[in-house]
Write an enzyme that holds these catalytic residues in place. Structure first.
Site, PDB file in Angstrom:
ATOM      1  N   ASP A  67       0.815  -1.214   0.000  1.00  0.00           N
ATOM      2  CA  ASP A  67       0.000   0.000   0.000  1.00  0.00           C
ATOM      3  C   ASP A  67       0.851   1.267   0.000  1.00  0.00           C
ATOM      4  O   ASP A  67       2.063   1.214   0.219  1.00  0.00           O
ATOM      5  CB  ASP A  67      -0.961  -0.009   1.199  1.00  0.00           C
ATOM      6  CG  ASP A  67      -0.302  -0.482   2.494  1.00  0.00           C
ATOM      7  OD1 ASP A  67       0.937  -0.522   2.553  1.00  0.00           O
ATOM      8  OD2 ASP A  67      -1.026  -0.800   3.448  1.00  0.00           O
ATOM      9  N   ASN A 136      -7.528  -4.255  14.767  1.00  0.00           N
ATOM     10  CA  ASN A 136      -8.914  -4.596  14.382  1.00  0.00           C
ATOM     11  C   ASN A 136      -8.958  -5.675  13.299  1.00  0.00           C
ATOM     12  O   ASN A 136      -9.988  -5.905  12.688  1.00  0.00           O
ATOM     13  CB  ASN A 136      -9.657  -3.340  13.901  1.00  0.00           C
ATOM     14  CG  ASN A 136      -8.994  -2.703  12.684  1.00  0.00           C
ATOM     15  OD1 ASN A 136      -8.000  -3.216  12.168  1.00  0.00           O
ATOM     16  ND2 ASN A 136      -9.540  -1.590  12.224  1.00  0.00           N
ATOM     17  N   HIS A 138      -7.244  -5.639  10.500  1.00  0.00           N
ATOM     18  CA  HIS A 138      -7.011  -5.198   9.119  1.00  0.00           C
ATOM     19  C   HIS A 138      -5.714  -5.787   8.576  1.00  0.00           C
ATOM     20  O   HIS A 138      -4.785  -6.085   9.329  1.00  0.00           O
ATOM     21  CB  HIS A 138      -7.083  -3.669   8.965  1.00  0.00           C
ATOM     22  CG  HIS A 138      -5.922  -2.894   9.491  1.00  0.00           C
ATOM     23  ND1 HIS A 138      -6.037  -1.590   9.924  1.00  0.00           N
ATOM     24  CD2 HIS A 138      -4.624  -3.205   9.647  1.00  0.00           C
ATOM     25  CE1 HIS A 138      -4.861  -1.151  10.313  1.00  0.00           C
ATOM     26  NE2 HIS A 138      -3.981  -2.110  10.153  1.00  0.00           N
ATOM     27  N   GLU A 143      -9.806  -2.479   5.856  1.00  0.00           N
ATOM     28  CA  GLU A 143     -10.430  -2.365   7.177  1.00  0.00           C
ATOM     29  C   GLU A 143     -11.623  -3.322   7.286  1.00  0.00           C
ATOM     30  O   GLU A 143     -12.107  -3.833   6.265  1.00  0.00           O
ATOM     31  CB  GLU A 143     -10.892  -0.925   7.393  1.00  0.00           C
ATOM     32  CG  GLU A 143      -9.773   0.118   7.336  1.00  0.00           C
ATOM     33  CD  GLU A 143      -8.816   0.070   8.540  1.00  0.00           C
ATOM     34  OE1 GLU A 143      -8.998  -0.761   9.446  1.00  0.00           O
ATOM     35  OE2 GLU A 143      -7.870   0.878   8.544  1.00  0.00           O
TER      36      GLU A 143
HETATM   37  P1  PGA Z   1       2.257  -2.394  12.819  1.00  0.00           P
HETATM   38  O1  PGA Z   1       0.963  -2.348  11.933  1.00  0.00           O
HETATM   39  O2  PGA Z   1       3.183  -3.360  12.186  1.00  0.00           O
HETATM   40  O3  PGA Z   1       2.795  -0.984  12.770  1.00  0.00           O
HETATM   41  O4  PGA Z   1       1.819  -2.797  14.184  1.00  0.00           O
HETATM   42  C1  PGA Z   1       0.477  -3.521  11.375  1.00  0.00           C
HETATM   43  C2  PGA Z   1      -0.765  -3.205  10.620  1.00  0.00           C
HETATM   44  O5  PGA Z   1      -1.508  -2.314  11.040  1.00  0.00           O
HETATM   45  O6  PGA Z   1      -1.002  -3.866   9.597  1.00  0.00           O
END
Ligand code: PGA
Length: 237
Positions: A67, A136, A138, A143
């Site tokens: 992304d 959550n 995602h 999301e």
């Molecule tokens: P993080 O995020 O590695 O910064 O914890 C993971 C994500 O939100 O996919």
């Protein structure tokens, strides 16, 4: 499906890296799927070390990131492009034309989404995809509520994701409101997936994933249908 419990962030990073090293030794021109965020920082450190120690070469690799934000310059320090250059690309021998992120500044963003999935397909598909998971559930910027059939698309970032990512910006107002993300189906198309999650913050999402209920309310749950998924997880507690 493989569940690998680790006892430290360093161990998680090393185990994940060793899977990629094996892949590269077996197929030096692999197509790699990369992720950004806090979870993979240690993984990239290990990859750089493996490269410096002569275990792997990235000169034949092609890579695709999950992304990118919409509306910030690609070379802004908070862009995922800059993250990848800083954490990996500038330390290894991957040619500049071989790594790809969605272009969040494309004039026609819808066209860019189609082009991105097409270029992954033309490269032969992703051999191995690294993934983090949000609190959550995602994956990438998909999301809860995202269709499991989604391909690369434009998304509005939820408030909680913007707050979570504000640490990379000067203020919350500076966090973009939109991004381009590979969709859940684009991620599922990878031949192998390695999901990494470490820390108390991730305990609940891993628990929910292990629970096994597949629902669009918890995007990562679709990964349970993937034929070659490894989850490397753990927490301090
Ligand atoms: P993080 O995020 O590695 O910064 O914890 C993971 C994500 O939100 O996919």
């Amino acid at each position: 499906m493989k569940w690998m419990k680790v006892s430290s962030y360093e161990e998680m990073s090393k185990v994940a890296c060793s899977i990629f090293v094996k892949q590269l030794q077996y197929k030096p021109n692999s197509v790699l799927g990369f992720a950004t965020g806090g979870s993979p920082v240690g993984f990239y450190k290990e990859m750089v070390k493996s490269y410096q120690e002569g275990e792997i070469s990235l000169d034949q690799v092609r890579s695709f990131n999950l992304d990118e934000y919409i509306g910030i310059p690609f070379n802004s320090p908070a862009s995922y492009y800059s993250y990848m250059v800083e954490n990996l690309f500038r330390h290894v021998n991957i040619p500049k034309e071989s790594y790809h992120l969605p272009d969040g500044n494309a004039i026609d963003l819808k066209e860019e989404c189609l082009r991105y999935d097409k270029s992954i397909e033309e490269a032969g598909g992703i051999d191995i995809q690294l993934l983090g998971i949000g609190v959550n559930g995602h994956i990438a910027f998909n999301e809860p509520g995202t269709s499991f059939e989604s391909l690369t698309n434009i998304v509005n970032l939820t408030e909680s994701t913007r707050i979570e990512n504000a640490r990379y910006f000067e203020s919350l107002e500076d966090v973009p409101t939109q991004a381009i993300t590979m969709g859940i189906q684009s991620i599922m198309n990878a031949k192998e997936i390695v999901l990494i999650a470490f820390g108390d913050k991730k305990v609940n999402s891993i628990k929910q994933l292990r629970g096994g209920k597949i629902t669009e309310d918890f995007p990562a749950s679709q990964l349970l249908k993937h034929p070659n998924l490894t989850v490397i997880y753990g927490s301090e507690g």
